[in-house]
Design a protein around this motif. Structure first.
Motif, PDB file in Angstrom:
ATOM      1  N   HIS A  36      -6.510  15.308 -14.603  1.00  0.00           N
ATOM      2  CA  HIS A  36      -5.083  15.463 -14.833  1.00  0.00           C
ATOM      3  C   HIS A  36      -4.354  14.608 -13.791  1.00  0.00           C
ATOM      4  CE1 HIS A  36      -5.933  18.786 -17.550  1.00  0.00           C
ATOM      5  NE2 HIS A  36      -6.767  19.253 -16.633  1.00  0.00           N
ATOM      6  N   PRO A  37      -4.383  13.285 -13.968  1.00  0.00           N
ATOM      7  CA  PRO A  37      -3.802  12.394 -12.958  1.00  0.00           C
ATOM      8  C   PRO A  37      -2.300  12.592 -12.784  1.00  0.00           C
ATOM      9  CG  PRO A  37      -4.308  11.189 -14.967  1.00  0.00           C
ATOM     10  CD  PRO A  37      -4.913  12.543 -15.131  1.00  0.00           C
ATOM     11  N   GLN A  38      -1.869  12.667 -11.526  1.00  0.00           N
ATOM     12  CA  GLN A  38      -0.440  12.701 -11.227  1.00  0.00           C
ATOM     13  C   GLN A  38       0.016  11.248 -11.108  1.00  0.00           C
ATOM     14  OE1 GLN A  38       0.774  15.600  -8.106  1.00  0.00           O
ATOM     15  NE2 GLN A  38      -1.399  16.133  -8.005  1.00  0.00           N
ATOM     16  N   GLU A  39       0.641  10.755 -12.143  1.00  0.00           N
ATOM     17  CA  GLU A  39       1.004   9.350 -12.167  1.00  0.00           C
ATOM     18  C   GLU A  39       2.232   9.067 -11.300  1.00  0.00           C
ATOM     19  OE1 GLU A  39       0.621   7.152 -15.874  1.00  0.00           O
ATOM     20  OE2 GLU A  39       0.014   9.029 -16.849  1.00  0.00           O
ATOM     21  N   GLU A  40       2.253   7.858 -10.729  1.00  0.00           N
ATOM     22  CA  GLU A  40       3.335   7.401  -9.849  1.00  0.00           C
ATOM     23  C   GLU A  40       3.603   8.437  -8.756  1.00  0.00           C
ATOM     24  OE1 GLU A  40       3.949   4.481 -10.061  1.00  0.00           O
ATOM     25  OE2 GLU A  40       3.466   3.934 -12.120  1.00  0.00           O
ATOM     26  N   PHE A  41       2.539   8.898  -8.147  1.00  0.00           N
ATOM     27  CA  PHE A  41       2.630   9.927  -7.104  1.00  0.00           C
ATOM     28  C   PHE A  41       3.229   9.329  -5.833  1.00  0.00           C
ATOM     29  CE2 PHE A  41       0.877  12.123  -3.398  1.00  0.00           C
ATOM     30  CZ  PHE A  41       1.191  13.447  -3.691  1.00  0.00           C
TER      31      PHE A  41
ATOM     32  N   LEU B  54      -2.880  -2.379 -18.155  1.00  0.00           N
ATOM     33  CA  LEU B  54      -4.144  -1.978 -17.527  1.00  0.00           C
ATOM     34  C   LEU B  54      -4.042  -0.576 -16.937  1.00  0.00           C
ATOM     35  CD1 LEU B  54      -5.462  -5.145 -15.627  1.00  0.00           C
ATOM     36  CD2 LEU B  54      -6.527  -3.989 -17.576  1.00  0.00           C
ATOM     37  N   GLN B  55      -2.913  -0.311 -16.268  1.00  0.00           N
ATOM     38  CA  GLN B  55      -2.705   0.998 -15.650  1.00  0.00           C
ATOM     39  C   GLN B  55      -2.692   2.101 -16.703  1.00  0.00           C
ATOM     40  OE1 GLN B  55       0.772   1.212 -13.150  1.00  0.00           O
ATOM     41  NE2 GLN B  55       0.793   3.454 -13.147  1.00  0.00           N
ATOM     42  N   LYS B  56      -1.984   1.865 -17.795  1.00  0.00           N
ATOM     43  CA  LYS B  56      -1.935   2.858 -18.869  1.00  0.00           C
ATOM     44  C   LYS B  56      -3.329   3.128 -19.430  1.00  0.00           C
ATOM     45  CE  LYS B  56       2.758   1.617 -20.349  1.00  0.00           C
ATOM     46  NZ  LYS B  56       3.566   0.996 -21.439  1.00  0.00           N
ATOM     47  N   GLY B  57      -4.124   2.051 -19.541  1.00  0.00           N
ATOM     48  CA  GLY B  57      -5.479   2.203 -20.058  1.00  0.00           C
ATOM     49  C   GLY B  57      -6.354   3.047 -19.147  1.00  0.00           C
ATOM     50  N   VAL B  58      -6.236   2.826 -17.842  1.00  0.00           N
ATOM     51  CA  VAL B  58      -7.028   3.596 -16.875  1.00  0.00           C
ATOM     52  C   VAL B  58      -6.605   5.057 -16.897  1.00  0.00           C
ATOM     53  CG1 VAL B  58      -7.500   3.948 -14.413  1.00  0.00           C
ATOM     54  CG2 VAL B  58      -7.565   1.646 -15.378  1.00  0.00           C
ATOM     55  N   MET B  59      -5.303   5.316 -16.976  1.00  0.00           N
ATOM     56  CA  MET B  59      -4.822   6.699 -17.024  1.00  0.00           C
ATOM     57  C   MET B  59      -5.372   7.419 -18.257  1.00  0.00           C
ATOM     58  SD  MET B  59      -3.210   6.908 -14.244  1.00  0.00           S
ATOM     59  CE  MET B  59      -4.026   5.491 -13.490  1.00  0.00           C
ATOM     60  N   SER B  60      -5.399   6.705 -19.382  1.00  0.00           N
ATOM     61  CA  SER B  60      -5.915   7.285 -20.617  1.00  0.00           C
ATOM     62  C   SER B  60      -7.389   7.652 -20.470  1.00  0.00           C
ATOM     63  CB  SER B  60      -5.732   6.300 -21.769  1.00  0.00           C
ATOM     64  OG  SER B  60      -6.265   6.807 -22.967  1.00  0.00           O
ATOM     65  N   GLU B  61      -8.157   6.784 -19.832  1.00  0.00           N
ATOM     66  CA  GLU B  61      -9.584   7.065 -19.636  1.00  0.00           C
ATOM     67  C   GLU B  61      -9.785   8.244 -18.687  1.00  0.00           C
ATOM     68  OE1 GLU B  61     -11.758   5.879 -21.458  1.00  0.00           O
ATOM     69  OE2 GLU B  61     -10.873   4.049 -22.253  1.00  0.00           O
TER      70      GLU B  61
ATOM     71  N   GLN C 254       3.916  11.168   1.275  1.00  0.00           N
ATOM     72  CA  GLN C 254       4.894  11.594   2.283  1.00  0.00           C
ATOM     73  C   GLN C 254       5.520  10.392   2.992  1.00  0.00           C
ATOM     74  OE1 GLN C 254       3.382  14.524   5.003  1.00  0.00           O
ATOM     75  NE2 GLN C 254       5.299  14.726   6.124  1.00  0.00           N
ATOM     76  N   SER C 255       4.748   9.327   3.165  1.00  0.00           N
ATOM     77  CA  SER C 255       5.276   8.149   3.853  1.00  0.00           C
ATOM     78  C   SER C 255       6.177   7.311   2.951  1.00  0.00           C
ATOM     79  CB  SER C 255       4.132   7.279   4.380  1.00  0.00           C
ATOM     80  OG  SER C 255       3.400   6.707   3.305  1.00  0.00           O
ATOM     81  N   GLY C 256       6.184   7.615   1.658  1.00  0.00           N
ATOM     82  CA  GLY C 256       7.080   6.910   0.750  1.00  0.00           C
ATOM     83  C   GLY C 256       6.411   5.979  -0.243  1.00  0.00           C
ATOM     84  N   TYR C 257       5.120   5.753  -0.094  1.00  0.00           N
ATOM     85  CA  TYR C 257       4.411   4.885  -1.039  1.00  0.00           C
ATOM     86  C   TYR C 257       4.243   5.579  -2.386  1.00  0.00           C
ATOM     87  CZ  TYR C 257       2.921   1.374   2.424  1.00  0.00           C
ATOM     88  OH  TYR C 257       2.885   0.374   3.361  1.00  0.00           O
ATOM     89  N   HIS C 258       4.186   4.771  -3.435  1.00  0.00           N
ATOM     90  CA  HIS C 258       3.866   5.285  -4.765  1.00  0.00           C
ATOM     91  C   HIS C 258       2.464   4.823  -5.147  1.00  0.00           C
ATOM     92  CE1 HIS C 258       8.258   5.862  -5.159  1.00  0.00           C
ATOM     93  NE2 HIS C 258       7.903   6.850  -5.965  1.00  0.00           N
ATOM     94  N   LEU C 259       1.644   5.772  -5.555  1.00  0.00           N
ATOM     95  CA  LEU C 259       0.305   5.476  -6.049  1.00  0.00           C
ATOM     96  C   LEU C 259       0.327   5.498  -7.568  1.00  0.00           C
ATOM     97  CD1 LEU C 259      -1.723   7.799  -3.642  1.00  0.00           C
ATOM     98  CD2 LEU C 259      -1.536   5.309  -3.496  1.00  0.00           C
ATOM     99  N   ASP C 260      -0.473   4.641  -8.181  1.00  0.00           N
ATOM    100  CA  ASP C 260      -0.548   4.654  -9.648  1.00  0.00           C
ATOM    101  C   ASP C 260      -0.931   6.048 -10.142  1.00  0.00           C
ATOM    102  OD1 ASP C 260       0.133   2.011  -9.735  1.00  0.00           O
ATOM    103  OD2 ASP C 260      -1.911   1.271  -9.961  1.00  0.00           O
ATOM    104  N   ALA C 261      -1.827   6.683  -9.416  1.00  0.00           N
ATOM    105  CA  ALA C 261      -2.208   8.056  -9.781  1.00  0.00           C
ATOM    106  C   ALA C 261      -2.872   8.748  -8.602  1.00  0.00           C
ATOM    107  CB  ALA C 261      -3.149   8.064 -10.980  1.00  0.00           C
ATOM    108  N   LEU C 262      -2.743  10.058  -8.579  1.00  0.00           N
ATOM    109  CA  LEU C 262      -3.473  10.898  -7.634  1.00  0.00           C
ATOM    110  C   LEU C 262      -4.367  11.804  -8.457  1.00  0.00           C
ATOM    111  CD1 LEU C 262      -3.602  11.670  -4.523  1.00  0.00           C
ATOM    112  CD2 LEU C 262      -2.214  13.644  -5.171  1.00  0.00           C
ATOM    113  N   VAL C 263      -5.660  11.825  -8.123  1.00  0.00           N
ATOM    114  CA  VAL C 263      -6.591  12.687  -8.845  1.00  0.00           C
ATOM    115  C   VAL C 263      -7.350  13.555  -7.852  1.00  0.00           C
ATOM    116  CG1 VAL C 263      -6.886  11.106 -10.792  1.00  0.00           C
ATOM    117  CG2 VAL C 263      -8.412  10.926  -8.820  1.00  0.00           C
ATOM    118  N   ASP C 264      -7.774  14.716  -8.334  1.00  0.00           N
ATOM    119  CA  ASP C 264      -8.573  15.631  -7.533  1.00  0.00           C
ATOM    120  C   ASP C 264     -10.022  15.517  -7.992  1.00  0.00           C
ATOM    121  OD1 ASP C 264     -10.029  18.219  -6.996  1.00  0.00           O
ATOM    122  OD2 ASP C 264      -8.166  18.655  -5.939  1.00  0.00           O
ATOM    123  N   VAL C 265     -10.883  15.086  -7.067  1.00  0.00           N
ATOM    124  CA  VAL C 265     -12.309  14.948  -7.379  1.00  0.00           C
ATOM    125  C   VAL C 265     -13.091  15.924  -6.509  1.00  0.00           C
ATOM    126  CG1 VAL C 265     -14.298  13.395  -7.444  1.00  0.00           C
ATOM    127  CG2 VAL C 265     -12.020  12.523  -7.982  1.00  0.00           C
ATOM    128  N   ASN C 266     -13.504  17.003  -7.109  1.00  0.00           N
ATOM    129  CA  ASN C 266     -14.262  18.030  -6.386  1.00  0.00           C
ATOM    130  C   ASN C 266     -13.546  18.490  -5.121  1.00  0.00           C
ATOM    131  OD1 ASN C 266     -16.354  17.818  -8.313  1.00  0.00           O
ATOM    132  ND2 ASN C 266     -17.290  16.122  -7.188  1.00  0.00           N
TER     133      ASN C 266
END
Length: 224
Positions: free
Chosen positions: A133-138, A119-126, A141-153
């Motif tokens: 340009h999603p930064q995957e497994e971002f 599912l994650q791979k599918g969302v990244m592809s979309e 600073q606190s140490g958490y990993h996000l599936d992706a970080l995106v810049d929206v406006n």
């Protein structure tokens, strides 16, 4: 007591009155708790966001007991204590982990193997198809990993593709609630949750991209 608190928090049941009422008893039992019980207590109150002074205040033996058992904690316990320590800073509390234990917990928390779901791979592809340009497994600073970080406006948004393990029924688990809250409050990154059942209802790429635009708050004409 530790198992009751842990079970409530895991399922997302965090009634403040319950946690306040159990704090004095939990404090009495601190010296009798093993390392996992101590970690469970800390984590449960972190999820519930209940700052019990008898447990964690300046007069509590909690930190001393942790220091005595520092070699007994497994990886899961150390990760739970890291989340507790983030919470103490989140609420500007005086009582936090000593530097040596803080580093050990942080290093353990961030040293986790990461696996991308279908599912994650599918969302990244979309997202890529939408012009992002999603930064995957971002890593925040606190140490958490996000599936992706995106810049929206110009605004950073964390995208979390939440599968079945993130929910009890369709209610977020304590771990999911805690991650979203701490990333938002501590790291200053708004988290956008993409639940698996909503994705499963979408078939075409157009439907998925339209859905993601709504989730990310993007006008239909923003990205073409």
């Amino acid at each position: 007591v530790s198992m009751l608190l842990w079970a409530c928090s895991v399922s997302g049941h965090t009634d403040r009155h319950l946690f306040d009422s159990l704090a004095p008893r939990a404090t009495e039992l601190l010296h009798e708790c093993n390392s996992q019980a101590l970690a469970n207590i800390a984590w449960a109150y972190t999820v519930a966001n209940v700052d019990a002074d008898s447990l964690f205040g300046n007069k509590s033996p909690f930190i001393d007991v942790l220091a005595e058992r520092i070699d007994e904690f497994d990886h899961q316990g150390l990760r739970q204590l890291h989340q507790w320590n983030i919470w103490r800073k989140e609420i500007a509390a005086d009582t936090v982990l000593p530097p040596i234990l803080e580093k050990l917990c942080y290093d353990t928390f961030t040293d986790q193997s990461l696996r991308r779901s279908k599912l994650q791979k599918g969302v990244m592809s979309e997202l890529v198809s939408m012009g992002f340009h999603p930064q995957e497994e971002f890593q925040t600073q606190s140490g958490y990993h996000l599936d992706a970080l995106v810049d929206v406006n110009g605004k950073r948004l964390g995208v979390e593709v939440d599968g079945p393990s993130h929910f009890v029924g369709r209610k977020p688990t304590g771990s999911t609630i805690l991650k979203h809250r701490q990333v938002s409050k501590v790291d200053g990154i708004e988290v956008v949750s993409v639940p698996y059942w909503e994705l499963n209802d979408l078939e075409s790429s157009d439907e998925k991209q339209r859905y993601l635009r709504v989730k990310l708050g993007i006008a239909m004409t923003t990205i073409d």
